[in-house]
Design a protein around this motif. Structure first.
Motif, PDB file in Angstrom:
ATOM      1  N   PRO A  97      -3.555  10.008   6.843  1.00 59.27           N
ATOM      2  CA  PRO A  97      -4.014   9.190   5.725  1.00 59.27           C
ATOM      3  C   PRO A  97      -2.929   8.253   5.209  1.00 59.27           C
ATOM      4  O   PRO A  97      -1.736   8.577   5.239  1.00 59.27           O
ATOM      5  CB  PRO A  97      -4.372  10.233   4.662  1.00 59.27           C
ATOM      6  N   LYS A  98      -3.350   7.101   4.726  1.00 60.52           N
ATOM      7  CA  LYS A  98      -2.462   6.269   3.929  1.00 60.52           C
ATOM      8  C   LYS A  98      -2.249   6.980   2.591  1.00 60.52           C
ATOM      9  O   LYS A  98      -2.879   7.988   2.302  1.00 60.52           O
ATOM     10  CB  LYS A  98      -3.087   4.890   3.713  1.00 60.52           C
ATOM     11  N   SER A  99      -1.349   6.435   1.747  1.00 64.50           N
ATOM     12  CA  SER A  99      -1.119   7.057   0.438  1.00 64.50           C
ATOM     13  C   SER A  99      -2.445   7.145  -0.302  1.00 64.50           C
ATOM     14  O   SER A  99      -3.155   6.143  -0.439  1.00 64.50           O
ATOM     15  CB  SER A  99      -0.129   6.221  -0.365  1.00 64.50           C
ATOM     16  N   TYR A 129      -0.799  -3.826   1.428  1.00 69.82           N
ATOM     17  CA  TYR A 129      -0.393  -2.422   1.494  1.00 69.82           C
ATOM     18  C   TYR A 129      -1.618  -1.555   1.204  1.00 69.82           C
ATOM     19  O   TYR A 129      -2.056  -1.437   0.077  1.00 69.82           O
ATOM     20  CB  TYR A 129       0.709  -2.146   0.468  1.00 69.82           C
ATOM     21  N   GLN A 130      -2.130  -0.961   2.247  1.00 67.03           N
ATOM     22  CA  GLN A 130      -3.365  -0.184   2.171  1.00 67.03           C
ATOM     23  C   GLN A 130      -3.153   1.175   1.501  1.00 67.03           C
ATOM     24  O   GLN A 130      -2.182   1.868   1.770  1.00 67.03           O
ATOM     25  CB  GLN A 130      -3.873   0.008   3.596  1.00 67.03           C
ATOM     26  N   LEU A 131      -4.050   1.525   0.606  1.00 66.19           N
ATOM     27  CA  LEU A 131      -4.078   2.838  -0.022  1.00 66.19           C
ATOM     28  C   LEU A 131      -5.414   3.497   0.322  1.00 66.19           C
ATOM     29  O   LEU A 131      -6.117   3.040   1.213  1.00 66.19           O
ATOM     30  CB  LEU A 131      -3.918   2.714  -1.541  1.00 66.19           C
ATOM     31  N   MET A 132      -5.783   4.525  -0.411  1.00 62.12           N
ATOM     32  CA  MET A 132      -7.116   5.099  -0.264  1.00 62.12           C
ATOM     33  C   MET A 132      -7.379   6.063  -1.401  1.00 62.12           C
ATOM     34  O   MET A 132      -6.450   6.542  -2.059  1.00 62.12           O
ATOM     35  CB  MET A 132      -7.279   5.808   1.080  1.00 62.12           C
ATOM     36  N   ASP A 133      -8.655   6.346  -1.638  1.00 60.58           N
ATOM     37  CA  ASP A 133      -9.053   7.302  -2.665  1.00 60.58           C
ATOM     38  C   ASP A 133      -9.179   8.687  -2.035  1.00 60.58           C
ATOM     39  O   ASP A 133      -9.656   8.834  -0.903  1.00 60.58           O
ATOM     40  CB  ASP A 133     -10.391   6.889  -3.288  1.00 60.58           C
ATOM     41  N   VAL A 134      -8.770   9.712  -2.780  1.00 65.11           N
ATOM     42  CA  VAL A 134      -8.805  11.069  -2.258  1.00 65.11           C
ATOM     43  C   VAL A 134     -10.229  11.502  -1.916  1.00 65.11           C
ATOM     44  O   VAL A 134     -10.436  12.319  -1.007  1.00 65.11           O
ATOM     45  CB  VAL A 134      -8.157  12.051  -3.265  1.00 65.11           C
ATOM     46  N   ASP A 135     -11.220  10.958  -2.598  1.00 66.65           N
ATOM     47  CA  ASP A 135     -12.605  11.318  -2.289  1.00 66.65           C
ATOM     48  C   ASP A 135     -12.980  10.867  -0.885  1.00 66.65           C
ATOM     49  O   ASP A 135     -13.693  11.578  -0.161  1.00 66.65           O
ATOM     50  CB  ASP A 135     -13.555  10.691  -3.319  1.00 66.65           C
ATOM     51  N   ASP A 136     -12.508   9.698  -0.472  1.00 72.07           N
ATOM     52  CA  ASP A 136     -12.765   9.235   0.889  1.00 72.07           C
ATOM     53  C   ASP A 136     -12.059  10.130   1.906  1.00 72.07           C
ATOM     54  O   ASP A 136     -12.602  10.414   2.984  1.00 72.07           O
ATOM     55  CB  ASP A 136     -12.305   7.781   1.049  1.00 72.07           C
ATOM     56  N   LEU A 137     -10.859  10.583   1.569  1.00 68.70           N
ATOM     57  CA  LEU A 137     -10.142  11.505   2.459  1.00 68.70           C
ATOM     58  C   LEU A 137     -10.896  12.826   2.581  1.00 68.70           C
ATOM     59  O   LEU A 137     -11.010  13.389   3.678  1.00 68.70           O
ATOM     60  CB  LEU A 137      -8.728  11.740   1.927  1.00 68.70           C
ATOM     61  N   ASP A 138     -11.443  13.323   1.468  1.00 68.72           N
ATOM     62  CA  ASP A 138     -12.228  14.565   1.509  1.00 68.72           C
ATOM     63  C   ASP A 138     -13.408  14.432   2.470  1.00 68.72           C
ATOM     64  O   ASP A 138     -13.707  15.360   3.233  1.00 68.72           O
ATOM     65  CB  ASP A 138     -12.750  14.906   0.114  1.00 68.72           C
ATOM     66  N   HIS A 139     -14.077  13.298   2.427  1.00 70.91           N
ATOM     67  CA  HIS A 139     -15.215  13.089   3.336  1.00 70.91           C
ATOM     68  C   HIS A 139     -14.763  13.075   4.797  1.00 70.91           C
ATOM     69  O   HIS A 139     -15.450  13.615   5.677  1.00 70.91           O
ATOM     70  CB  HIS A 139     -15.930  11.772   2.998  1.00 70.91           C
ATOM     71  N   GLY A 181      -7.887   5.310   5.791  1.00 72.42           N
ATOM     72  CA  GLY A 181      -7.424   4.472   4.696  1.00 72.42           C
ATOM     73  C   GLY A 181      -8.579   3.688   4.101  1.00 72.42           C
ATOM     74  O   GLY A 181      -9.727   3.806   4.553  1.00 72.42           O
ATOM     75  N   ALA A 182      -8.276   2.892   3.094  1.00 67.10           N
ATOM     76  CA  ALA A 182      -9.300   2.047   2.488  1.00 67.10           C
ATOM     77  C   ALA A 182      -9.705   0.950   3.466  1.00 67.10           C
ATOM     78  O   ALA A 182      -8.904   0.499   4.281  1.00 67.10           O
ATOM     79  CB  ALA A 182      -8.776   1.425   1.194  1.00 67.10           C
ATOM     80  N   GLY A 229     -17.459   9.030  11.823  1.00 61.12           N
ATOM     81  CA  GLY A 229     -18.441   8.626  10.822  1.00 61.12           C
ATOM     82  C   GLY A 229     -17.810   8.283   9.489  1.00 61.12           C
ATOM     83  O   GLY A 229     -18.428   8.454   8.431  1.00 61.12           O
ATOM     84  N   TYR A 230     -16.584   7.793   9.514  1.00 64.68           N
ATOM     85  CA  TYR A 230     -15.840   7.522   8.289  1.00 64.68           C
ATOM     86  C   TYR A 230     -16.348   6.249   7.622  1.00 64.68           C
ATOM     87  O   TYR A 230     -16.371   5.187   8.233  1.00 64.68           O
ATOM     88  CB  TYR A 230     -14.353   7.393   8.613  1.00 64.68           C
ATOM     89  N   ARG A 231     -16.763   6.385   6.348  1.00 68.92           N
ATOM     90  CA  ARG A 231     -17.302   5.257   5.586  1.00 68.92           C
ATOM     91  C   ARG A 231     -16.660   5.248   4.194  1.00 68.92           C
ATOM     92  O   ARG A 231     -17.229   5.771   3.241  1.00 68.92           O
ATOM     93  CB  ARG A 231     -18.828   5.370   5.456  1.00 68.92           C
ATOM     94  N   PRO A 232     -15.461   4.672   4.054  1.00 65.05           N
ATOM     95  CA  PRO A 232     -14.781   4.681   2.751  1.00 65.05           C
ATOM     96  C   PRO A 232     -15.582   3.952   1.679  1.00 65.05           C
ATOM     97  O   PRO A 232     -16.123   2.867   1.917  1.00 65.05           O
ATOM     98  CB  PRO A 232     -13.451   3.980   3.033  1.00 65.05           C
ATOM     99  N   GLN A 233     -15.644   4.554   0.497  1.00 69.96           N
ATOM    100  CA  GLN A 233     -16.430   4.006  -0.611  1.00 69.96           C
ATOM    101  C   GLN A 233     -15.581   3.235  -1.618  1.00 69.96           C
ATOM    102  O   GLN A 233     -16.120   2.471  -2.419  1.00 69.96           O
ATOM    103  CB  GLN A 233     -17.148   5.147  -1.342  1.00 69.96           C
ATOM    104  N   TYR A 234     -14.270   3.444  -1.603  1.00 70.01           N
ATOM    105  CA  TYR A 234     -13.401   2.854  -2.616  1.00 70.01           C
ATOM    106  C   TYR A 234     -12.444   1.834  -2.007  1.00 70.01           C
ATOM    107  O   TYR A 234     -11.832   2.085  -0.962  1.00 70.01           O
ATOM    108  CB  TYR A 234     -12.576   3.932  -3.317  1.00 70.01           C
ATOM    109  N   SER A 235     -12.295   0.706  -2.683  1.00 69.15           N
ATOM    110  CA  SER A 235     -11.276  -0.272  -2.325  1.00 69.15           C
ATOM    111  C   SER A 235      -9.952   0.156  -2.948  1.00 69.15           C
ATOM    112  O   SER A 235      -9.902   1.088  -3.758  1.00 69.15           O
ATOM    113  CB  SER A 235     -11.663  -1.657  -2.842  1.00 69.15           C
ATOM    114  N   ASN A 236      -8.868  -0.544  -2.595  1.00 67.78           N
ATOM    115  CA  ASN A 236      -7.582  -0.273  -3.248  1.00 67.78           C
ATOM    116  C   ASN A 236      -7.695  -0.387  -4.763  1.00 67.78           C
ATOM    117  O   ASN A 236      -7.250   0.487  -5.506  1.00 67.78           O
ATOM    118  CB  ASN A 236      -6.530  -1.286  -2.770  1.00 67.78           C
ATOM    119  N   LYS A 237      -8.284  -1.478  -5.222  1.00 67.12           N
ATOM    120  CA  LYS A 237      -8.403  -1.713  -6.667  1.00 67.12           C
ATOM    121  C   LYS A 237      -9.191  -0.596  -7.344  1.00 67.12           C
ATOM    122  O   LYS A 237      -8.785  -0.088  -8.397  1.00 67.12           O
ATOM    123  CB  LYS A 237      -9.091  -3.059  -6.934  1.00 67.12           C
TER     124      LYS A 237
END
Length: 347
Positions: free
Chosen positions: A162-164, A197-207, A227-228, A298-306
């Protein structure tokens, strides 16, 4: 399903535990050297063991009878070099050996994009060279090597890079930024801030972890960048938090070489919480390709960096009284700002 989460007292651990419970996991075991002090500690479905992943008998005891282990335990870059290597490498070996000994269905290894070091090209793919940065990055590579050897022998291990990641319960270095925003200060940035600089939300990592736990073994026994999907420049993404704080403050770019030089000195004198992986990469592009995870996991991130940054900031403000005066070296508490606290006077 019975799942063991190592490092379950940490930021990722508690978010993952709550996510798994919502998914209907009947028993969740936690192994951590830090106490589990969340409201869930008294729930009958949660079994906490205070122990170290470097302790083989303890690891085997909590592993036996489980179906899956998610190995989150790690010594962060602020720890000593010895603690980093023994926790990351020996700890991974112990967990992996126990998982195979007791015939667990699979293991999910939480690695890091720190294994790539500071690449000159982007996006970064899973097949790109792993060079690492500092003891943490090199130790993560060695831990991955153990997992890849197990995969070659037919055991199912998913390696998640994962990214940060940020979200509820995340403090650490981000608490420094949120503190400045909340108290009405602008924020300095190493360089112009025009790097991505790409980040990500922990909820997306959980999925992503859940899919690694449930998708077919022949699909998930490999490495995945996570990542996001949506991110802009550091200056624009972080400005979203200052806008949320509502003081009319802005991001201020600073010249790279003199700032990095000063931060190196402060780090060696233990007067700054920032370590090389933070300040050496802050002015450069840093983003990975998530195409493989999208196609196979099947990774579908829901959150952007912002969105991830603002969601984490909102949690920080709502819980500010709970960690006031606390500090440490984990992601669950603010890091001491050292001399950087005085820099607020200029912003």
């Amino acid at each position: 399903m019975k799942v063991l989460v190592t490092g379950g007292s940490g930021f990722l651990g508690i978010n993952l535990i709550r996510f798994l419970r919502e998914k209907g996991v009947e028993e969740i075991r936690v192994l951590d050297i830090a106490p589990f002090d969340y409201p869930e500690k008294d729930e009958p479905w949660l079994k906490f063991t205070l122990g170290d992943v470097r302790d083989i008998p303890v690891v085997e005891k909590v592993t036996e009878g489980c179906d899956i282990v998610v190995h989150c335990a790690a010594a962060l870059p602020l720890y000593s070099e010895q603690d980093i290597y023994t926790t990351e490498v020996d700890g991974c070996r112990n967990v992996l050996n126990a998982a195979r000994k007791f015939k667990l269905d699979r293991m999910i290894q939480i690695s890091s994009t720190a294994v790539y070091g500071v690449p000159k090209k982007h996006p970064i793919y899973e097949t790109d060279p792993m060079v690492g940065v500092g003891p943490y990055g090199h130790a993560k590579i060695q831990a991955e090597d153990l997992c890849r050897a197990a995969i070659k022998e037919g055991y199912c291990v998913s390696i998640i890079r994962p990214k940060s990641f940020i979200g509820p319960e995340r403090l650490g270095v981000f608490a420094l930024f949120y503190d400045w925003a909340y108290t009405g200060h602008g924020f300095p940035m190493i360089g112009s801030g025009n790097n991505r600089y790409q980040l990500m939300d922990v909820d997306d990592l959980d999925h992503a972890i859940w899919n690694a736990m449930t998708y077919p073994k022949d699909v998930v026994a490999t490495e995945f960048n996570i990542g996001a999907k949506e991110f802009t420049t550091m200056k624009e993404d972080y400005q979203a938090v200052l806008d949320r704080a509502g003081h009319g403050k802005h991001i201020h770019g600073l010249p790279v070489k003199p700032v990095v030089f000063i931060l190196r000195i402060l780090e060696r004198l233990h007067l700054s919480p920032l370590y090389p992986w933070v300040y050496e990469t802050a002015s450069t592009d840093s983003f990975v390709s998530i195409e493989k995870a999208e196609k196979q996991l099947g990774y579908r991130p829901q959150y952007s960096n912002k969105q991830a940054l603002v969601r984490n900031y909102d949690w920080y403000v709502a819980h500010l009284s709970e960690f006031a005066g606390k500090s440490g070296v984990s992601h669950r508490v603010p890091w001491k700002q050292g001399l950087l606290a005085f820099a607020k006077l200029f912003f």
